[in-house]
Design a protein around this motif. Structure first.
Motif, PDB file in Angstrom:
ATOM      1  N   TYR A  42     -30.856  51.614 -26.082  1.00  0.00           N
ATOM      2  CA  TYR A  42     -31.050  52.284 -24.806  1.00  0.00           C
ATOM      3  C   TYR A  42     -32.437  52.890 -24.714  1.00  0.00           C
ATOM      4  CZ  TYR A  42     -29.656  57.008 -26.647  1.00  0.00           C
ATOM      5  OH  TYR A  42     -29.550  58.185 -27.320  1.00  0.00           O
TER       6      TYR A  42
ATOM      7  N   GLN B  27     -23.549  57.872 -23.144  1.00  0.00           N
ATOM      8  CA  GLN B  27     -23.386  59.083 -22.337  1.00  0.00           C
ATOM      9  C   GLN B  27     -22.513  60.113 -23.061  1.00  0.00           C
ATOM     10  OE1 GLN B  27     -21.969  57.725 -18.534  1.00  0.00           O
ATOM     11  NE2 GLN B  27     -23.961  56.907 -17.929  1.00  0.00           N
TER      12      GLN B  27
ATOM     13  N   LYS C 218     -31.975  50.613 -10.114  1.00  0.00           N
ATOM     14  CA  LYS C 218     -30.867  49.697  -9.811  1.00  0.00           C
ATOM     15  C   LYS C 218     -31.329  48.558  -8.918  1.00  0.00           C
ATOM     16  CE  LYS C 218     -26.909  52.588 -10.766  1.00  0.00           C
ATOM     17  NZ  LYS C 218     -25.789  53.425 -10.311  1.00  0.00           N
TER      18      LYS C 218
ATOM     19  N   GLU D 167     -29.386  43.326 -13.954  1.00  0.00           N
ATOM     20  CA  GLU D 167     -28.300  44.021 -13.256  1.00  0.00           C
ATOM     21  C   GLU D 167     -27.223  44.575 -14.183  1.00  0.00           C
ATOM     22  OE1 GLU D 167     -26.618  42.101  -9.853  1.00  0.00           O
ATOM     23  OE2 GLU D 167     -28.611  41.623  -9.051  1.00  0.00           O
ATOM     24  N   ASP D 168     -27.086  44.003 -15.380  1.00  0.00           N
ATOM     25  CA  ASP D 168     -26.034  44.491 -16.277  1.00  0.00           C
ATOM     26  C   ASP D 168     -26.456  45.734 -17.070  1.00  0.00           C
ATOM     27  OD1 ASP D 168     -27.893  43.189 -17.783  1.00  0.00           O
ATOM     28  OD2 ASP D 168     -26.459  42.138 -19.052  1.00  0.00           O
ATOM     29  N   VAL D 169     -27.662  46.213 -16.849  1.00  0.00           N
ATOM     30  CA  VAL D 169     -28.089  47.439 -17.522  1.00  0.00           C
ATOM     31  C   VAL D 169     -27.452  48.639 -16.824  1.00  0.00           C
ATOM     32  CG1 VAL D 169     -30.066  48.940 -18.030  1.00  0.00           C
ATOM     33  CG2 VAL D 169     -30.284  46.462 -18.296  1.00  0.00           C
ATOM     34  N   LYS D 170     -26.741  49.470 -17.591  1.00  0.00           N
ATOM     35  CA  LYS D 170     -26.118  50.672 -17.020  1.00  0.00           C
ATOM     36  C   LYS D 170     -27.169  51.767 -16.868  1.00  0.00           C
ATOM     37  CE  LYS D 170     -21.621  49.884 -19.137  1.00  0.00           C
ATOM     38  NZ  LYS D 170     -22.066  48.988 -20.257  1.00  0.00           N
ATOM     39  N   ILE D 171     -27.187  52.428 -15.731  1.00  0.00           N
ATOM     40  CA  ILE D 171     -28.197  53.445 -15.467  1.00  0.00           C
ATOM     41  C   ILE D 171     -27.523  54.721 -14.980  1.00  0.00           C
ATOM     42  CG2 ILE D 171     -30.206  54.026 -14.039  1.00  0.00           C
ATOM     43  CD1 ILE D 171     -30.544  50.863 -13.785  1.00  0.00           C
ATOM     44  N   SER D 172     -27.902  55.854 -15.550  1.00  0.00           N
ATOM     45  CA  SER D 172     -27.400  57.128 -15.028  1.00  0.00           C
ATOM     46  C   SER D 172     -28.556  58.119 -14.963  1.00  0.00           C
ATOM     47  CB  SER D 172     -26.254  57.661 -15.902  1.00  0.00           C
ATOM     48  OG  SER D 172     -26.674  57.834 -17.233  1.00  0.00           O
TER      49      SER D 172
ATOM     50  N   GLN E  16     -25.055  65.714 -15.294  1.00  0.00           N
ATOM     51  CA  GLN E  16     -25.178  64.374 -14.705  1.00  0.00           C
ATOM     52  C   GLN E  16     -25.291  64.457 -13.191  1.00  0.00           C
ATOM     53  OE1 GLN E  16     -22.307  61.451 -16.032  1.00  0.00           O
ATOM     54  NE2 GLN E  16     -23.585  59.800 -15.252  1.00  0.00           N
TER      55      GLN E  16
ATOM     56  N   THR F  90     -17.736  56.443 -18.433  1.00  0.00           N
ATOM     57  CA  THR F  90     -18.638  57.046 -19.399  1.00  0.00           C
ATOM     58  C   THR F  90     -18.876  56.093 -20.566  1.00  0.00           C
ATOM     59  OG1 THR F  90     -17.695  59.170 -18.817  1.00  0.00           O
ATOM     60  CG2 THR F  90     -19.048  59.100 -20.783  1.00  0.00           C
ATOM     61  N   SER F  91     -20.121  55.786 -20.810  1.00  0.00           N
ATOM     62  CA  SER F  91     -20.450  54.896 -21.928  1.00  0.00           C
ATOM     63  C   SER F  91     -20.518  55.698 -23.221  1.00  0.00           C
ATOM     64  CB  SER F  91     -21.787  54.212 -21.660  1.00  0.00           C
ATOM     65  OG  SER F  91     -22.823  55.171 -21.722  1.00  0.00           O
TER      66      SER F  91
END
Lengths: 160, 160
Positions: free
Chosen positions: A33, B6, B133, B140-145, B158, B2-3
């Motif tokens: 990440y 995270q 995003k 597109e498969d990258v998780k973003i927060s 968050q 929640t990954s």
């Protein structure tokens, strides 16, 4: 002339390197990440965000801007090999990989971006220090020095 | 959703905030210096370079490029007020200050640079996450927060 700040760097780094035992870590972040956060002096991302050594790329700039981080984000995704990632590609490689892996829309967004690769670590440091000494955006009385950090030993070494 | 990453952030940050006692630190770096270093996951600048919390701005990008850091360096020198420095100026302010404090040569170098200020922290985070995003440069498969870190309490929250 050694400043107080340089003395502090050398002393603390000597201490750090003495017990350093993470020279085996691979270049790709172990937890895959990337964190973009602010340059703010009051933030210690490793401690505050629980990032263990080797786990994540950490990009820091004024305001944690993702746009400002575009070059670094693309390099983080696409371009890092082993050892110092910046030594492993040219601008042509980078643009070809973006087109191949991310597609033409990404290539268009990236445009003619200079990925700022370099072929020699010490020369890259010297040239950045020269840039900082020459640019009118940094006042002349600001002291500037350039160092190389060895990920294998945890040691810093002054280049200029 | 929640990954793992995270979860790790929240757990480690809760621990960090529990004993956090540096909420009094001022925005300007106490030791008045700035470090430009690489985003490389294997570098922990605070530990390896002996940077205590609040002492120095830390800019990190691919290859520790000083040119890439220009916007942040100028903001570090010229523009930080109290609390979140990015909230305290507009692009016009920034360009006026560069001209006044650094002179016309610096103003010419900076050109029409967008200093990327913002007037609301949460909205800035949301808009950066939207950018990430939308951009084709991030798969597109990258998780973003997006999160906000409070320098007063050491806590993350968050936003998106």
């Amino acid at each position: 002339m050694t400043s107080e700040i340089q003395k502090n760097l050398v002393e603390k780094n000597t201490e750090y390197a003495r017990t350093f035992d993470s020279g085996h870590l691979a270049l790709p972040p172990a937890k895959k990440y990337l964190v973009v956060t602010c340059m703010d002096a009051r933030i210690d991302p490793a401690a505050a965000f629980g990032i263990s050594l080797g786990d994540a790329h950490v990009i820091r700039n004024a305001g944690a801007s993702a746009k400002d981080a575009q070059r670094s984000i693309v390099i983080s995704e696409q371009l890092l090999g082993t050892r110092c990632g910046m030594l492993t590609f040219t601008n042509d490689d980078a643009h070809a990989l973006v087109k191949l892996n991310l597609g033409p829309a990404a290539a268009a967004e990236v445009g003619t971006l200079d990925f700022l690769p370099f072929s020699d670590l010490d020369n890259a440091v010297k040239s950045d220090v020269e840039y900082l000494k020459k640019t009118a955006t940094v006042p002349e009385d600001v002291k500037i020095s350039g160092w190389v950090y060895a990920v294998e030993t945890g040691k810093v070494r002054q280049v200029v």
